[in-house]
Write a protein that holds these residues in place. Structure first.
Motif, PDB file in Angstrom:
ATOM      1  N   TRP A 449      95.616 -20.983   6.707  1.00 51.68           N
ATOM      2  CA  TRP A 449      94.595 -22.019   6.723  1.00 51.68           C
ATOM      3  C   TRP A 449      95.082 -23.260   7.457  1.00 51.68           C
ATOM      4  O   TRP A 449      94.329 -23.920   8.167  1.00 51.68           O
ATOM      5  CB  TRP A 449      94.174 -22.356   5.305  1.00 51.68           C
ATOM      6  N   ASP A 502      82.720 -23.383  -2.173  1.00 49.62           N
ATOM      7  CA  ASP A 502      84.163 -23.117  -2.146  1.00 49.62           C
ATOM      8  C   ASP A 502      84.398 -21.840  -1.342  1.00 49.62           C
ATOM      9  O   ASP A 502      84.000 -20.760  -1.750  1.00 49.62           O
ATOM     10  CB  ASP A 502      84.696 -22.960  -3.563  1.00 49.62           C
ATOM     11  N   SER A 504      87.529 -20.942  -0.224  1.00 51.66           N
ATOM     12  CA  SER A 504      88.971 -20.677  -0.199  1.00 51.66           C
ATOM     13  C   SER A 504      89.302 -19.208  -0.408  1.00 51.66           C
ATOM     14  O   SER A 504      90.425 -18.778  -0.116  1.00 51.66           O
ATOM     15  CB  SER A 504      89.685 -21.525  -1.255  1.00 51.66           C
ATOM     16  N   ASP A 505      88.329 -18.432  -0.929  1.00 52.84           N
ATOM     17  CA  ASP A 505      88.575 -17.004  -1.118  1.00 52.84           C
ATOM     18  C   ASP A 505      87.912 -16.160  -0.027  1.00 52.84           C
ATOM     19  O   ASP A 505      87.736 -14.955  -0.190  1.00 52.84           O
ATOM     20  CB  ASP A 505      88.092 -16.540  -2.494  1.00 52.84           C
ATOM     21  N   ILE A 508      89.945 -16.130   6.754  1.00 53.38           N
ATOM     22  CA  ILE A 508      90.214 -17.410   7.424  1.00 53.38           C
ATOM     23  C   ILE A 508      89.227 -17.678   8.546  1.00 53.38           C
ATOM     24  O   ILE A 508      88.784 -18.822   8.743  1.00 53.38           O
ATOM     25  CB  ILE A 508      91.672 -17.434   7.939  1.00 53.38           C
ATOM     26  N   ARG A 511      85.888 -18.868   7.027  1.00 58.87           N
ATOM     27  CA  ARG A 511      86.073 -20.181   6.418  1.00 58.87           C
ATOM     28  C   ARG A 511      86.263 -21.265   7.480  1.00 58.87           C
ATOM     29  O   ARG A 511      85.697 -22.356   7.384  1.00 58.87           O
ATOM     30  CB  ARG A 511      87.276 -20.130   5.480  1.00 58.87           C
ATOM     31  N   SER A 512      87.054 -20.944   8.499  1.00 59.38           N
ATOM     32  CA  SER A 512      87.351 -21.919   9.544  1.00 59.38           C
ATOM     33  C   SER A 512      86.103 -22.303  10.325  1.00 59.38           C
ATOM     34  O   SER A 512      85.846 -23.482  10.591  1.00 59.38           O
ATOM     35  CB  SER A 512      88.420 -21.369  10.483  1.00 59.38           C
ATOM     36  N   GLU A 515      83.980 -24.570   8.301  1.00 54.59           N
ATOM     37  CA  GLU A 515      84.524 -25.927   8.255  1.00 54.59           C
ATOM     38  C   GLU A 515      84.279 -26.655   9.569  1.00 54.59           C
ATOM     39  O   GLU A 515      84.006 -27.878   9.568  1.00 54.59           O
ATOM     40  CB  GLU A 515      86.021 -25.875   7.939  1.00 54.59           C
ATOM     41  N   ILE A 652      96.533 -15.410   2.196  1.00 55.81           N
ATOM     42  CA  ILE A 652      95.333 -15.511   1.360  1.00 55.81           C
ATOM     43  C   ILE A 652      94.856 -14.123   0.964  1.00 55.81           C
ATOM     44  O   ILE A 652      95.214 -13.124   1.604  1.00 55.81           O
ATOM     45  CB  ILE A 652      94.193 -16.261   2.082  1.00 55.81           C
TER      46      ILE A 652
END
Length: 701
Positions: A449, A502, A504-505, A508, A511-512, A515, A652
């Motif tokens: 991350w 969330d 975080s699970d 990547i 999630r990236s 974000e 992760i």
């Protein structure tokens, strides 16, 4: 030579990590330096393996931190760097091809002799354990008198059909042989001596952008040490067969270099009834033995000793054991052997007509482009289609790339390719001056991350800030539908669905990208960034890969395990429709601050897609369902091993919902881009199949 040999790596690209890992496992060797023109790349490698960081070869030599270097740069740089390092007092190991010709290779060897240093060739496959067993059998006469050999490299080379096209190996037709031929020719030289090339033939040509044709098949016939040798290179979507087969009077031996196995087919003295049974049973036991041996190696090493990894370890052992003990160089990796290998490749090329090796001349530029659009990531699958669509619409385009070799040689009046670091805000701002619209298609595939925040999120926000500084009218950012939770088949996804709070699970990448969107939308809200977000679905069509990981986990060109059961409709979209949707975002003022899921009309399931490939192209791909619970459980074991046994930082573990999302269970509603942009993705199933499969050259044949 000192007891511990200090080794530096020059070049921090993909292959460097293999060299670094092997050096870490080599007795009497330490990795002391990493050198790359990209400070970030050099530092990232040094952070994982150690060593002082340099950005120039001069600085590395002057530092006195190395006794030897591995030269891992693009091949056209090998000769000059090798000679420089030898003259600077360093031993060198040069990745294959060691140079672009036999003459250049001789010059490197001459520089080594003059300096009293050693020049080694990175013919790593000669270090594989099963190859050494094969060579030992040949030497002891266990195969009898060998009359012929077949040395094959049949393995898909996706860049020939889907890019990136700026790679060194695609710049000239001969580079394909120079890139792969050393592996094959090194086997022949080591086993039989100097080859005499008698015939070279090419096949299965494919057209790169600008109608620049490249052969995907090479067939070379030679004789060496009284043995007829056939070399085969096939780069279409074909079943993996990288092997050395020796045919002797006593036995036939096949070394599989992709799996590090050796199978020997022998005659026996049983009667005519038992003979064939014994023969097949013997091979069956050998296959079982090799399978168990490999499985045991992987289990004991926690997958740290893959066949490819073992090849580098074997090469290093051969090179550095002789160097540490001040013994003559191992002939497998010596400069003299490298000269013989490269001369044989030059001889094979010399048998081809000149026009077969001449790249198509780029179109003559009649005017300098005046770009009003910029495409970041323009050399990728979507970027190439988008750039060509923009040109077709009358726009000139500036493509940002790591180099100046782009896939648009036929568009010199309309496309310019410039090399700008995406981390250099001032340079980005300067490159955006006069630009009306910027498309950011860049992505970063990170393993932690922290890396994603640095390489993806920070880069995306930096591009946005540069666009505002330059007064760009529209920034169009490509996110991904992978950021959604697509695990629930009863929930329809629209642009209002939103991402989990969330993540975080999640994996990547998903999630990236989410974000990145969050940060860009914050800039839109607080600073007026003229932002539009596009999230393409599973993009298919001409220029795309056969082995698309959005559909499943591939095991070669002939087998795929679909994410899930494979019966739910997938969010496919044609590449031309994606380009059309992106272009429509330029002038749609109502689109600013909005996001759009560019997903085509509901057409095919995963299994339906592969059935269509079979019907359209006559190729049946072996399709299996992927149990997502099994994927999740297996990943949990890998996570534990990486975190607690190997102690890798930043590991992760994606959730079960993340694994289910890969199956795209949740259906998409594509009303918003249709209504707001006037977007009309292909509505006809037969036309969709024609564009996605029939005309897409998926197999390269």
């Amino acid at each position: 030579m000192s007891q511990t040999i200090r080794v530096g790596l020059i070049g921090a690209g993909y292959i460097a990590s293999w060299h670094a890992d092997a050096l870490r496992a080599t007795e009497g060797v330490t990795l002391s330096a990493v050198c790359d023109v990209s400070l970030g790349a050099a530092q990232a490698l040094a952070d994982g393996f150690g060593g002082q960081v340099f950005t120039s070869v001069d600085a590395l030599i002057d530092s006195g931190t190395c006794d030897a270097v591995h030269i891992l740069t693009p091949p056209h740089l090998h000769h000059d760097i090798a000679v420089q390092c030898l003259q600077g007092g360093l031993h060198v190991l040069v990745e294959k091809p060691v140079a672009e010709s036999a003459d250049q290779t001789r010059a490197i060897e001459a520089a080594a002799q003059a300096a009293g240093k050693r020049f080694h060739a990175g013919h790593n496959f000669l270090g594989m354990p099963s190859y050494l067993r094969l060579k030992d059998m040949l030497t002891r006469g266990e195969l009898g008198r060998v009359s012929s050999a077949e040395i094959a490299w049949t393995f898909p080379l996706a860049p020939l059909r889907s890019g990136p096209y700026g790679l060194w190996l695609l710049r000239e037709p001969k580079n394909l042989l120079l890139e792969l031929g050393p592996h094959l020719m090194a086997f022949a030289v080591d086993l039989f001596g100097t080859p005499e090339i008698v015939h070279t033939a090419l096949s299965h040509h494919v057209a790169l952008p600008g109608d620049d044709r490249r052969p995907q098949g090479w067939r070379i016939l030679a004789r060496a040490g009284g043995v007829d040798v056939t070399f085969t290179i096939s780069l279409v979507e074909v079943m993996d067969d990288r092997s050395v087969t020796l045919r002797g009077s006593t036995a036939r031996a096949r070394f599989d270099l992709s799996a590090d196995t050796l199978i020997v087919d022998r005659d026996n003295a049983s009667d005519l009834v038992i003979n064939p049974l014994r023969r097949q049973m013997d091979k069956s036991w050998q296959h079982l033995r090799e399978a168990l041996r490999n499985a045991g190696t992987q289990l004991r090493s926690l997958n740290a000793k893959s066949p490819y990894g073992l090849s580098f370890r074997g090469m290093n052992a051969g090179v550095y054991d002789a160097l540490r003990r001040d013994r003559p160089a191992d002939p497998r990796f010596s400069g003299a052997s490298a000269v013989t290998v490269m001369q044989a490749l030059d001889d094979a090329l010399a048998l081809l007509p000149e026009d077969a090796l001449t790249p198509a001349a780029p179109a003559v530029q009649t005017r300098k482009p005046k770009p009003t659009a910029m495409v970041i990531g323009g050399t990728g699958f979507i970027g190439r289609a988008l750039t060509r669509r923009l040109v077709a619409d009358g726009r000139d385009v500036r493509v940002l790339s790591r180099g100046r070799h782009g896939p648009f040689p036929d568009l010199p009046d309309s496309v310019e390719t410039v090399g700008v670091s995406l981390r250099d805000r001032a340079a980005l701002t300067e490159a955006m001056k006069g630009i009306d619209v910027v498309f950011n298609l860049a992505k970063s595939m990170d393993k932690t991350w922290d890396d994603a925040l640095r390489n993806d999120v920070a880069v995306a926000t930096g591009i946005a800030e540069a666009a505002m500084d330059a007064g760009v009218r529209r920034l169009i950012y490509t996110g991904t539908i992978a950021s959604y939770d697509m695990s629930d088949p009863t929930r329809k996804i629209t642009e209002d669905t939103g991402f989990p709070a969330d993540m975080s699970d999640r994996n990547i990448y998903a999630r990236s990208k989410a974000e990145c969107e969050r940060q860009l939308l914050r800039l839109h809200a607080t600073r007026g960034l003229p932002l539009v977000i596009a999230r393409p679905g599973i993009v298919v069509g001409a220029g795309g890969p056969l082995q698309h990981w959005g559909i499943g986990r591939w095991h070669g060109a002939g087998a795929v395990r679909i994410w899930g059961h494979g019966h739910n409709i997938l969010p496919f979209v044609l590449i031309d429709d994606v380009a059309d949707g992106l272009v429509r975002m330029i002038d749609a003022d109502a689109a600013v601050g909005q996001s759009f899921n560019l997903v085509g009309d509901r057409m095919l399931s995963g299994r339906g897609y592969f059935d269509a490939i079979h019907r359209s192209l006559g190729a049946r791909i072996r399709v299996s369902s992927g149990n997502l619970y099994a994927f999740y459980a297996s990943d949990a074991v890998k996570y534990a091993l990486k975190k607690y046994a190997l102690r890798r930082p930043g590991v992760i573990r994606p959730s079960l919902a993340d694994w289910k999302s890969r199956a795209h269970f949740s259906p998409f509603v594509n009303d918003k881009p249709k209504e707001m942009l006037g977007w009309t993705p292909e509505p006809e199933r037969d036309r969709f199949i024609e564009k996605a499969i029939t005309d897409a050259n998926l197999f390269g044949i």
